[in-house]
Design an enzyme around this catalytic site. Sequence first.
Site: not given
Ligand SMILES: Cc1cc2nc3c(=O)[nH]c(=O)nc-3n(C[C@H](O)[C@H](O)[C@H](O)COP(=O)(O)O)c2cc1C
Length: 312
Positions: A132, A249, A270
């Site tokens: 952040c 991913g 995610g």
């Molecule tokens: C729509 C969206 C919202 C997210 N919001 C947060 C969040 O509030 N806090 C956080 O630590 N990571 C957030 N992330 C990151 C995910 O927790 C994760 O670290 C990242 O998307 C990689 O995983 P993935 O490829 O399975 O989505 C967000 C990701 C996406 C796509």
Amino acid sequence: MTSLDFSTTIGNTWFPAPTFTASGCASSGRELAQFFPLREMGGIVTKSVMSKVRPGRPTPRMAETPSGMLNSIGLQGPGIDAFLAKDIPYLTEQKARIIVSIAGETVEEYSTLARKLRSVSGISAIEVNISCPNVENRGLVFACDPEASRRVIDGVRRTIGGELPIIAKLSPDVTDLVSIARGVVDAGADGLALINTVLGMVINLETMKPHLGGKTGGLSGPAIRPVAVRAIYQVHSAMPNIPILGMGGVASGRDALELILAGASGVSVGTASFGDPMAIPRIQRELASLLVAKGFTSVKDAIGYAHREDGK
Ligand SMILES: Cc1cc2nc3c(=O)[nH]c(=O)nc-3n(C[C@H](O)[C@H](O)[C@H](O)COP(=O)(O)O)c2cc1C
């Protein structure tokens, strides 16, 4: 049939399965609960909560990219008081194991959130999202600044006391991830969450300007999996005793196993859950049969296996 111990531990907390939601991708679980019982996965990592109500970033806030997506949702949410009043009781009633993700704009905001969580029962761990902007330092993201990262975790640790495990969620957008990881562990983190989204941008060829309202966004989905595997491998290599919650991913049992072999003790899902709300139970089944097929009798034996040189 070979029996498999599918449990894992992060800090001093035991989870019956190594599969979790990723913060921000399943809110507080209500949508997913229509598809499967939340208690059947390792745990739910809630969307990062801040101290006050937040409106989020300007639209458009999503763009599709090859093998991934770019989002600039921002940390939109109801604030900690509404979260504690509505979401924690709901998740407790569902018998879900809860990892609460917190985010702040100042070191003090993180400590304030920790203070509010200190006496709440039913929480398994706190994930501290330090990706952040730090309003006290020209908006430089905490996770890209070793000293600011350390100060956030130190503040949360002092406030929360020694009981609840703290997981520091790091950004891959740094030159030396291991030094940031060492700093937050020295400051009191029990575990690390790797990785948050990768900073990216899409230009709209109609307007010939950045597509997202916030200009840049976070890249997630299969496109970033090799970045996650690399980050987990490097950090596990430097600190083999620090548990890592891996994400980036993961869309199948094979992907989850890849992160575990690199050194993750658990895996968050995610983006895959947006397209398939049953992704987590499917990934659990696939991972369990793959572990057995590879001859493992427990998840623990597979953690960091890619680092072993003796072939055992
Ligand atoms: C729509 C969206 C919202 C997210 N919001 C947060 C969040 O509030 N806090 C956080 O630590 N990571 C957030 N992330 C990151 C995910 O927790 C994760 O670290 C990242 O998307 C990689 O995983 P993935 O490829 O399975 O989505 C967000 C990701 C996406 C796509």
